[in-house]
Design a protein around this motif. Structure first.
Motif, mmCIF file in Angstrom:
data_model
loop_
_atom_site.group_PDB
_atom_site.id
_atom_site.type_symbol
_atom_site.label_atom_id
_atom_site.label_comp_id
_atom_site.label_asym_id
_atom_site.label_seq_id
_atom_site.Cartn_x
_atom_site.Cartn_y
_atom_site.Cartn_z
ATOM 1 N N HIS A 333 0.836 -1.182 0.000
ATOM 2 C CA HIS A 333 0.000 0.000 0.000
ATOM 3 C C HIS A 333 0.881 1.246 0.000
ATOM 4 O O HIS A 333 2.084 1.183 0.271
ATOM 5 C CB HIS A 333 -0.965 0.009 1.189
ATOM 6 N N VAL A 334 0.285 2.377 -0.301
ATOM 7 C CA VAL A 334 1.024 3.627 -0.426
ATOM 8 C C VAL A 334 1.385 4.186 0.943
ATOM 9 O O VAL A 334 0.594 4.121 1.883
ATOM 10 C CB VAL A 334 0.179 4.659 -1.201
ATOM 11 N N VAL A 335 2.588 4.734 1.035
ATOM 12 C CA VAL A 335 3.035 5.464 2.218
ATOM 13 C C VAL A 335 3.450 6.853 1.752
ATOM 14 O O VAL A 335 4.249 6.983 0.817
ATOM 15 C CB VAL A 335 4.231 4.769 2.915
ATOM 16 N N VAL A 336 2.915 7.895 2.373
ATOM 17 C CA VAL A 336 3.191 9.265 1.947
ATOM 18 C C VAL A 336 3.840 10.045 3.086
ATOM 19 O O VAL A 336 3.319 10.063 4.201
ATOM 20 C CB VAL A 336 1.898 9.981 1.504
ATOM 21 N N LYS A 337 4.967 10.682 2.785
ATOM 22 C CA LYS A 337 5.654 11.510 3.777
ATOM 23 C C LYS A 337 6.202 12.754 3.112
ATOM 24 O O LYS A 337 6.487 12.762 1.905
ATOM 25 C CB LYS A 337 6.795 10.731 4.442
ATOM 26 N N LYS A 338 6.380 13.803 3.911
ATOM 27 C CA LYS A 338 7.057 14.989 3.405
ATOM 28 C C LYS A 338 8.527 14.668 3.171
ATOM 29 O O LYS A 338 9.136 13.891 3.925
ATOM 30 C CB LYS A 338 6.973 16.129 4.427
ATOM 31 N N LEU A 339 9.091 15.298 2.162
ATOM 32 C CA LEU A 339 10.521 15.109 1.908
ATOM 33 C C LEU A 339 11.340 15.578 3.106
ATOM 34 O O LEU A 339 12.401 15.024 3.405
ATOM 35 C CB LEU A 339 10.934 15.867 0.646
ATOM 36 N N SER A 340 10.837 16.573 3.826
ATOM 37 C CA SER A 340 11.553 17.078 5.005
ATOM 38 C C SER A 340 11.607 16.058 6.136
ATOM 39 O O SER A 340 12.399 16.204 7.067
ATOM 40 C CB SER A 340 10.902 18.368 5.512
ATOM 41 N N GLU A 341 10.769 14.998 6.071
ATOM 42 C CA GLU A 341 10.774 13.954 7.096
ATOM 43 C C GLU A 341 11.862 12.916 6.883
ATOM 44 O O GLU A 341 12.070 12.052 7.733
ATOM 45 C CB GLU A 341 9.412 13.255 7.143
ATOM 46 N N HIS A 342 12.542 12.978 5.756
ATOM 47 C CA HIS A 342 13.636 12.043 5.508
ATOM 48 C C HIS A 342 14.665 12.204 6.634
ATOM 49 O O HIS A 342 15.044 13.338 6.978
ATOM 50 C CB HIS A 342 14.271 12.336 4.159
ATOM 51 N N PRO A 343 15.149 11.114 7.211
ATOM 52 C CA PRO A 343 16.058 11.229 8.360
ATOM 53 C C PRO A 343 17.371 11.938 8.052
ATOM 54 O O PRO A 343 18.030 12.441 8.961
ATOM 55 C CB PRO A 343 16.296 9.762 8.766
ATOM 56 N N ARG A 344 17.753 12.007 6.776
ATOM 57 C CA ARG A 344 19.012 12.674 6.429
ATOM 58 C C ARG A 344 18.774 13.972 5.668
ATOM 59 O O ARG A 344 19.695 14.523 5.050
ATOM 60 C CB ARG A 344 19.885 11.727 5.597
ATOM 61 N N ALA A 345 17.558 14.476 5.709
ATOM 62 C CA ALA A 345 17.208 15.645 4.901
ATOM 63 C C ALA A 345 18.043 16.875 5.266
ATOM 64 O O ALA A 345 18.616 17.528 4.387
ATOM 65 C CB ALA A 345 15.718 15.958 5.052
#
Length: 371
Positions: A333-345
């Motif tokens: 299934h789809v998972v949606v997150k903000k790019l800013s939530e990336h742990p290395r952003a």
């Protein structure tokens, strides 16, 4: 403006929440990755103002087609504000036997959500709320419709969701608001520098009208066809003057349609756009996003939510304006997150642009634990 959208068991979204939507938001991810479903759900939520829950959410295909397979419950919900007034709206469905039973709840201002009621097929809410919900449009612009000479169905004219009527909208601005037409041409030229002028020419346009006859108590539909005077787009470019719209590139026409829609006196407050980068050179993609950002800054309450596959579009966005659609490999299934939530952003964006970072990391990180 829509600030939060929640989907539950809607198409390939099991549990998705987009919290903190901005005036400009882009959705990225692979083909079939759930991007367009977010736009579809947003359109459905706003259409609850004048349609039943079944008609708004299921449309012609029906609830069974948009609900996730084997699910017995489905929901679309959103929160937002219009002119400083806050609202909550949700449509839930519960499957009982072969039927999906709907429930619509609405909260206005500081009031908690309550069961909604409809009067004369319209949601019983304050007029400011109803008016805000009416000003949504999901565009699927088609090059064939954008190229077509047109005649206005109304005044002021509007551009249809597939793009038909673009020529008549440009003609209307030329005749009634020369300054707006000048600004439109200037903005278009900023994105497509080869364009030096924009005008229209009167042409005969075929028109089809729908009628109905009553025969033995039954309505029998039939059509008639005639011709009316309409409008044809003409472009002045560095290569020549008076070049018909039919000879222009898909990308040029798409940009013109978006910018014209936002210049007309009657326009949506929420525009939903698939593939904003379609047919555009990378430099044009960047400039278009700069123009759109300036427009939303100049007009409070205007909001654009777009899908894209282009890192050049993403480059013009901050990481908290980019929503990444990934997929949970185990659950499918789809998972949606903000790019800013990336742990290395934070670390990566010190040396990479937003588009470079997304291109490098892709979407698989959205399903990682702890990300």
């Amino acid at each position: 403006m829509l600030t939060t959208l929640t989907l539950r068991n809607f198409r390939n979204h099991v549990e998705t929440t987009l919290d903190g939507l901005k005036p400009l938001s882009v959705i990225v991810g692979p083909n079939g990755g759930g991007k367009s479903s977010i736009l579809e759900a947003t359109r459905a939520l706003y259409h609850l103002e004048r349609l039943s829950a079944h008609a708004a959410v299921g449309g012609r295909v029906g609830i069974e087609e948009v609900a996730r397979k084997h699910a017995t419950k489905m929901m679309i919900a959103g929160t937002g504000s219009f002119d400083g007034e806050h609202w909550i709206l949700a449509a839930s469905f519960s499957k009982q036997a072969q039927d999906w039973q709907p429930s619509v709840r609405v909260g206005v201002g500081d009031s908690p959500p309550v069961d909604a009621t409809y009067r004369s097929n319209e949601l019983d809410v304050p007029e400011w709320f109803a008016a805000g919900l009416r000003k949504v449009a999901r565009y699927r612009l088609q090059a064939s419709a954008l190229r077509e000479p047109s005649y206005p169905e109304s005044l002021p004219p509007i551009i249809a969701l597939d793009g038909y009527g673009l020529a008549s909208a440009v003609s209307y601005l030329m005749r009634t608001d020369p300054e707006a037409h000048r600004l439109l041409t200037e903005r278009l030229r900023g994105v497509v520098p080869s364009v030096t002028g924009l005008r229209t020419n009167p042409v005969k346009v075929p028109r089809t009208r729908q009628h109905a006859l009553s025969v033995d108590g039954r309505k029998v539909p039939f059509n008639t066809e005639d011709e009316v005077v309409g409008d044809e787009l003409l472009f002045d470019t560095v290569d020549g003057k008076g070049i018909p719209g039919a000879a222009q590139s898909d990308g040029t026409l798409l940009v013109l349609a978006v910018l014209t829609t936002l210049t007309l006196p009657v326009r949506p407050r929420l525009m939903l756009l698939d593939d904003i980068d379609a047919g555009l050179h990378p430099a044009a993609q960047r400039e278009l996003m700069r123009v759109l950002r300036k427009l939303v800054e100049e007009e409070p309450g205007l909001q654009l939510i777009m899908t894209t596959h282009s890192p050049y579009v993403v480059d013009e966005m901050s990481p908290d304006e980019v929503w990444v659609c990934g997929r949970d490999a185990a659950e499918q299934h789809v998972v949606v997150k903000k790019l800013s939530e990336h742990p290395r952003a934070e670390e990566a964006l010190r040396v990479l642009t937003t588009g470079e970072f997304w291109s490098t990391e892709g979407e698989s990180w959205t399903a990682e634990k702890g990300s």
